[in-house]
Write a protein that holds these residues in place. Structure first.
Motif, PDB file in Angstrom:
ATOM      1  N   LEU A 288       1.022  -1.591   0.455  1.00 54.50           N
ATOM      2  CA  LEU A 288      -0.136   0.488  -0.360  1.00 54.50           C
ATOM      3  C   LEU A 288       0.679   1.168  -0.023  1.00 54.50           C
ATOM      4  CD1 LEU A 288      -2.797   0.899   0.531  1.00 54.50           C
ATOM      5  CD2 LEU A 288      -2.872   1.226   2.659  1.00 54.50           C
ATOM      6  N   GLU A 289       0.111   1.822  -0.830  1.00 54.59           N
ATOM      7  CA  GLU A 289       1.867   2.718  -1.264  1.00 54.59           C
ATOM      8  C   GLU A 289       1.104   4.232  -1.773  1.00 54.59           C
ATOM      9  OE1 GLU A 289       5.661   4.031  -3.496  1.00 54.59           O
ATOM     10  OE2 GLU A 289       4.337   2.655  -4.319  1.00 54.59           O
ATOM     11  N   THR A 290       1.587   5.423  -0.391  1.00 52.18           N
ATOM     12  CA  THR A 290       0.887   7.163  -1.223  1.00 52.18           C
ATOM     13  C   THR A 290       1.797   7.618  -2.127  1.00 52.18           C
ATOM     14  OG1 THR A 290      -0.190   6.805   0.962  1.00 52.18           O
ATOM     15  CG2 THR A 290       0.702   9.366  -0.101  1.00 52.18           C
ATOM     16  N   LEU A 291       1.329   7.784  -3.518  1.00 52.76           N
ATOM     17  CA  LEU A 291       2.451   8.365  -4.470  1.00 52.76           C
ATOM     18  C   LEU A 291       1.747   9.532  -4.936  1.00 52.76           C
ATOM     19  CD1 LEU A 291       1.348   5.905  -7.623  1.00 52.76           C
ATOM     20  CD2 LEU A 291       3.006   5.592  -6.216  1.00 52.76           C
ATOM     21  N   VAL A 292       0.937  10.603  -4.204  1.00 52.21           N
ATOM     22  CA  VAL A 292       0.738  11.944  -4.911  1.00 52.21           C
ATOM     23  C   VAL A 292      -0.336  12.162  -3.132  1.00 52.21           C
ATOM     24  CG1 VAL A 292       0.054  13.439  -5.593  1.00 52.21           C
ATOM     25  CG2 VAL A 292       0.845  11.909  -6.949  1.00 52.21           C
ATOM     26  N   ASP A 293       0.094  13.150  -2.515  1.00 54.55           N
ATOM     27  CA  ASP A 293      -0.408  13.878  -1.582  1.00 54.55           C
ATOM     28  C   ASP A 293       0.144  15.568  -1.876  1.00 54.55           C
ATOM     29  OD1 ASP A 293      -2.083  13.611   0.438  1.00 54.55           O
ATOM     30  OD2 ASP A 293      -0.529  13.406   1.573  1.00 54.55           O
ATOM     31  N   THR A 294      -0.699  15.757  -1.813  1.00 57.30           N
ATOM     32  CA  THR A 294      -0.928  17.834  -2.531  1.00 57.30           C
ATOM     33  C   THR A 294      -2.020  18.175  -1.513  1.00 57.30           C
ATOM     34  OG1 THR A 294      -1.291  17.788  -3.705  1.00 57.30           O
ATOM     35  CG2 THR A 294       0.817  17.141  -3.684  1.00 57.30           C
ATOM     36  N   GLY A 295      -2.105  19.714  -1.410  1.00 55.05           N
ATOM     37  CA  GLY A 295      -3.429  20.011  -0.716  1.00 55.05           C
ATOM     38  C   GLY A 295      -4.413  19.524  -1.975  1.00 55.05           C
ATOM     39  N   GLU A 296      -4.030  19.643  -3.650  1.00 55.41           N
ATOM     40  CA  GLU A 296      -4.575  19.667  -4.128  1.00 55.41           C
ATOM     41  C   GLU A 296      -5.695  17.676  -4.907  1.00 55.41           C
ATOM     42  OE1 GLU A 296      -5.332  22.555  -8.188  1.00 55.41           O
ATOM     43  OE2 GLU A 296      -3.255  21.875  -7.486  1.00 55.41           O
ATOM     44  N   TYR A 297      -4.058  16.869  -4.601  1.00 56.05           N
ATOM     45  CA  TYR A 297      -5.321  15.533  -5.006  1.00 56.05           C
ATOM     46  C   TYR A 297      -3.964  14.647  -4.166  1.00 56.05           C
ATOM     47  CZ  TYR A 297      -6.228  17.544  -9.483  1.00 56.05           C
ATOM     48  OH  TYR A 297      -6.867  18.650 -10.467  1.00 56.05           O
ATOM     49  N   THR A 298      -4.681  13.322  -4.104  1.00 58.91           N
ATOM     50  CA  THR A 298      -3.830  12.510  -3.630  1.00 58.91           C
ATOM     51  C   THR A 298      -4.404  10.989  -4.034  1.00 58.91           C
ATOM     52  OG1 THR A 298      -4.537  13.091  -1.355  1.00 58.91           O
ATOM     53  CG2 THR A 298      -3.807  11.297  -1.771  1.00 58.91           C
ATOM     54  N   ALA A 299      -3.129  10.160  -4.240  1.00 58.80           N
ATOM     55  CA  ALA A 299      -3.106   9.558  -5.346  1.00 58.80           C
ATOM     56  C   ALA A 299      -2.495   7.735  -4.082  1.00 58.80           C
ATOM     57  CB  ALA A 299      -2.057   9.575  -6.702  1.00 58.80           C
TER      58      ALA A 299
ATOM     59  N   SER B 236      -9.605  14.541  -6.627  1.00 58.57           N
ATOM     60  CA  SER B 236      -9.042  15.214  -6.156  1.00 58.57           C
ATOM     61  C   SER B 236      -9.257  15.943  -4.191  1.00 58.57           C
ATOM     62  CB  SER B 236     -10.423  16.280  -6.648  1.00 58.57           C
ATOM     63  OG  SER B 236     -10.097  17.913  -6.485  1.00 58.57           O
ATOM     64  N   ASN B 237      -8.178  16.468  -3.473  1.00 57.97           N
ATOM     65  CA  ASN B 237      -8.989  17.025  -2.290  1.00 57.97           C
ATOM     66  C   ASN B 237      -9.121  19.005  -2.200  1.00 57.97           C
ATOM     67  OD1 ASN B 237      -7.682  15.167  -1.092  1.00 57.97           O
ATOM     68  ND2 ASN B 237      -5.330  16.082  -1.946  1.00 57.97           N
ATOM     69  N   SER B 238      -9.941  19.276  -3.460  1.00 61.43           N
ATOM     70  CA  SER B 238     -10.086  20.605  -3.043  1.00 61.43           C
ATOM     71  C   SER B 238     -11.259  20.951  -4.289  1.00 61.43           C
ATOM     72  CB  SER B 238      -9.069  21.525  -3.598  1.00 61.43           C
ATOM     73  OG  SER B 238      -8.968  21.242  -4.880  1.00 61.43           O
ATOM     74  N   ASP B 239     -11.739  20.023  -4.838  1.00 65.62           N
ATOM     75  CA  ASP B 239     -12.985  20.346  -5.848  1.00 65.62           C
ATOM     76  C   ASP B 239     -14.018  18.764  -5.876  1.00 65.62           C
ATOM     77  OD1 ASP B 239     -14.663  21.166  -7.754  1.00 65.62           O
ATOM     78  OD2 ASP B 239     -13.397  22.014  -8.854  1.00 65.62           O
ATOM     79  N   SER B 240     -14.639  18.909  -4.982  1.00 66.22           N
ATOM     80  CA  SER B 240     -15.501  17.906  -5.630  1.00 66.22           C
ATOM     81  C   SER B 240     -17.174  17.446  -6.572  1.00 66.22           C
ATOM     82  CB  SER B 240     -16.321  17.122  -4.295  1.00 66.22           C
ATOM     83  OG  SER B 240     -17.576  18.305  -3.530  1.00 66.22           O
ATOM     84  N   LYS B 241     -17.148  18.521  -7.845  1.00 67.23           N
ATOM     85  CA  LYS B 241     -17.933  18.678  -8.724  1.00 67.23           C
ATOM     86  C   LYS B 241     -17.723  17.036  -8.949  1.00 67.23           C
ATOM     87  CE  LYS B 241     -18.409  23.674  -8.469  1.00 67.23           C
ATOM     88  NZ  LYS B 241     -17.162  23.756  -7.622  1.00 67.23           N
TER      89      LYS B 241
END
Length: 753
Positions: free
Chosen positions: A692-703, A720-725
């Motif tokens: 189990l690995e976190t590849l991206v973790d920013t204010g905008e995105y997590t992968a 997307s961490n900031s836009d749920s539309k």
């Protein structure tokens, strides 16, 4: 909507004067049974199997009580004690005896009700306040006004059934010496109990209103619907549980208790356990109002929320019909309870005759012995029953449905069910557990919510009342599967603060049964800290059963210690990390629930993916969590500082991160394999998650990447961490490979990134 106006009060007052002058001219019975309904029931007897079976069972029960004789002891006990249980038994039997008199037209039941009522009339007129002093509103027959109200709700139905059997003089004596003083005592003499928004008050409102309907007492009916005009209570007064008795600007009475605690979806803010308890007074009083005061259109009030709430409540149960133990809740309570028999029958009769409710009634194996029970029995006889379909559902909390909520993600026929709580505080029965979740496979708890610390109606355990551990453990944040910061509960465990806030839904999407996702944010539990939790229920190739992906992103303006607990049931099988076991047990902490956790082991990750596996009810389960070298792993067990053994000795696993400002906890919980103690074979006992690995973790995105242990294939979950539309397009590059998707998340299968 029914408005409280001077004009309304004038006409109600005039009605009271007319009733006083002319006597009560309405038909009896008229609350839950009607004259027309009794005729229909008598005409169908012997030809409605579930109704006939219920009638025979009730008749045998009441006949046995009649043979024992009447006992109305001087009250002295808490819940579970003899006097408490005897008076409780009496009101249940009185209601049943009254119904039997109407259906069977056998005067022995009417005489029994009459004799019992006059025994209570002789007892009550000189009865002091109950000797037990624990309650904020002591009753007379019982230790609290709540149970006195239970008594009057049921006994008013019995009185309605024998009203015409009694002489005018007998009715006058009962009303003067018993019923009116009883109604006044639980209302105007105890406004701190009666004049609030709470399940307690709902019982009080229904009790006063129902006896008012039988007596034709307009003053009592008005008091039931709208509360006491001038109660003299100070704003901010509290009950024994720390809940507010009076809030600035809050209305009271039965209508306010419909308007405020219920969301438009039918979710009751105190949680399903107390919704179940309150459904009886809500629905029987509503039925009585419908029958006696049809002009109120009570079942249409707030867009028919009372009938909607039955469907919501049934959806808040597991595969065995047991309600999810959110907030204060005793595990094992289910829709087989007498309150839900009432709820299902009334919802069917006065709703749209939903055939799915008939299958619940068939499971319950009984119906009400009244008009609504007859309707259900006829529907079952005519073969109209359909299986009740529990699906994924998102229920808003609060009067407007915008104070957070509860989401339930279901895969298949409840093969896996996830319950995510992002709700409001839930009045005085609420817990400090923002963004917590529990997990079920069929009726088996995988990750549990503890529920309450109370043994209801067991006298040996605190008189059957709430134990102190309900406050010191069950309500505390560490008792739940959610984040704890600096060993302090959400809102510092302060009801006044927690009641002002709720979590915010980020998004809910159950449109694809194989990838169902819900997310919510909480930014008030700890000032300066925002928690954003996303939970996905995923069924993917290469995994035997559905699994849960849990992403908890924490951002703070200061460095903190974060604890994330997971409470599981079963026997530990293996762990892929090293740990030490202390020679003597010590509590994990000193306060906020930590004092009740034994520290049974402490470990440290030796891989980027830490795993703990256990066996429960013939299935293997594995928690896989992404870890760093500085993380601490704690194996704990509930039960420290508990000399009276009030708490269950259940196990837990805590992932701890110290001196950290921003971080993301990522975990997978999966069910796999099986073990049979008969064949002694274990199948697929190892986790399917290799990494189990976190590849991206920013204010905008997590992968997040989930690698399959058997074939190396990877599932890539991006969000997307900031836009749920749902219509917003997103672009993300991972190791030079670009990904594009619409909506807040995407799940793809890949062999590389």
């Amino acid at each position: 909507m029914i408005n409280r106006t001077k004009t309304t009060f004038f006409f109600l007052l005039m009605g009271a004067l007319l009733v006083f002058a002319n006597g009560n001219s309405q038909e009896h019975p008229s609350l839950i049974l009607t004259k027309a309904g009794v005729e229909k029931i008598r005409a169908e007897l012997g030809n409605i199997p579930i109704f006939d079976a219920t009638l025979e069972k009730v008749k045998a029960e009441v006949d046995a009580e009649i043979a024992l004789g009447i006992d109305t002891p001087i009250p002295k006990d808490y819940s579970g004690g003899y006097t408490h249980e005897r008076h409780k038994r009496n009101f249940l039997i009185l209601q049943k005896a009254g119904v039997l008199y109407q259906i069977l037209n056998d005067e022995k039941y009417a005489q029994y009700v009459k004799d019992m009522l006059f025994r209570y009339e002789g007892l009550y007129k000189d009865l002091p306040v109950h000797p037990q002093t624990r309650s904020y509103a002591r009753g007379k027959l019982f230790w609290q006004c709540l149970n006195d109200s239970n008594w009057l709700v049921y006994v008013s139905q019995a009185y309605d059934c024998v009203y015409d059997y009694l002489s005018k003089k007998e009715r006058k004596q009962l009303e003067k010496n018993l019923f009116r003083p009883f109604a006044d005592y639980i209302s105007v003499e105890n406004p701190q109990f009666y004049n609030r928004v709470h399940n307690h008050s709902t019982w009080g409102n229904a009790a006063v209103g129902m006896i008012g309907l039988v007596m034709g007492d307009e003053e009592l009916i008005h008091r039931a619907l709208y509360g006491i005009e001038d109660d003299g209570l100070p704003v901010g007064a509290k009950d024994n549980d720390g809940g507010f008795i009076k809030v600035e600007g809050q209305k009271a009475g039965f209508l306010a208790n419909i308007d405020e605690p219920f969301s438009p979806d039918g979710y009751y803010t105190e949680g399903p356990y107390y919704q179940r308890y309150a459904m009886y007074p809500f629905l029987v009083f509503a039925e009585a109002l419908h029958n006696v005061r049809p002009e109120l259109k009570i079942f249409e009030h707030k867009d028919g929320v009372l009938l909607k709430s039955v469907n919501a409540l049934l959806n808040l149960s597991d595969a065995d019909g047991e309600f999810f133990p959110l907030n204060d809740a005793q595990k094992g309570m289910s829709y087989h309870s007498r309150e839900l028999v009432t709820a299902v029958d009334i919802a069917y009769h006065y709703g749209n005759h939903n055939p799915q409710l008939l299958s619940i009634a068939e499971e319950q194996g009984q119906v009400l012995l009244d008009d609504s029970g007859l309707a259900v029995a006829l529907g079952i006889r005519e073969g109209k029953s359909e299986a009740f379909q529990k699906k994924s559902i998102n229920l808003g909390d609060g009067a407007d449905g915008k104070q957070g909520g509860v989401a339930v993600l279901r895969y298949g026929n409840e093969d896996m069910t996830l319950v995510f709580k992002y709700a409001a505080q839930g009045l005085s029965h609420g817990h400090y557990d923002k963004l917590s979740y529990s997990l079920y496979e069929k009726g088996t708890e995988i990750l549990q919510d503890y529920g309450l610390a109370r043994f209801v109606n067991i006298e040996q355990k605190g008189g059957g009342n709430y134990l102190k551990e309900n406050t010191t453990w069950a309500k505390q944040t560490i008792a739940h599967n959610t984040l704890v910061q600096n060993e302090t509960s959400h809102f510092e465990g302060k009801y006044e603060v927690g009641s002002q806030h709720h979590s915010e839904l980020y998004f809910f999407d159950a449109s694809n049964p194989d990838v169902q996702v819900v997310g919510a944010k909480e930014q008030n539990a700890y000032p300066g800290t925002v928690m954003h939790r996303t939970l996905a229920l995923i069924k993917a190739d290469g995994f035997e059963r559905p699994f849960v992906l849990d992403i908890l992103k924490v951002t703070s303006n200061s460095a903190n210690q974060y604890d994330l607990p997971f409470y599981f049931l079963g026997q530990v099988m293996q762990a892929n990390f090293e740990y030490t076991v202390p020679e003597s047990l010590e509590p994990l902490g000193s306060d906020n629930g930590y004092q009740h956790l034994w520290s049974e082991g402490q470990g440290w990750p030796k891989a980027e993916s830490t795993q703990l596996s256990w066996l429960e009810n013939g299935r293997f389960y594995t928690l896989t969590t992404a870890t760093g070298k500085d993380d601490e792993l704690h194996l704990v067990r509930i039960g420290a500082k508990d000399p009276e053994f009030n708490l269950r000795r259940d196990a837990g696993f805590i992932l701890r991160r110290k001196d950290t400002r921003n971080t993301t906890f990522v975990s997978v919980v999966e069910s796999h394999g099986s073990y049979s103690p008969v064949s002694e074979f274990s199948v697929n006992a190892n986790s399917s998650v290799g990494k189990l690995e976190t590849l991206v973790d920013t204010g905008e995105y997590t992968a997040i990447a989930i690698e399959n242990a058997s074939n190396g294939e990877k599932l890539l979950f991006m969000m997307s961490n900031s836009d749920s539309k749902m219509d917003r397009e997103h672009h993300l590059k991972i190791d030079e490979r670009g990904y594009t998707w619409k909506g807040p998340f995407q799940l793809v299968k890949t062999t590389n990134y």
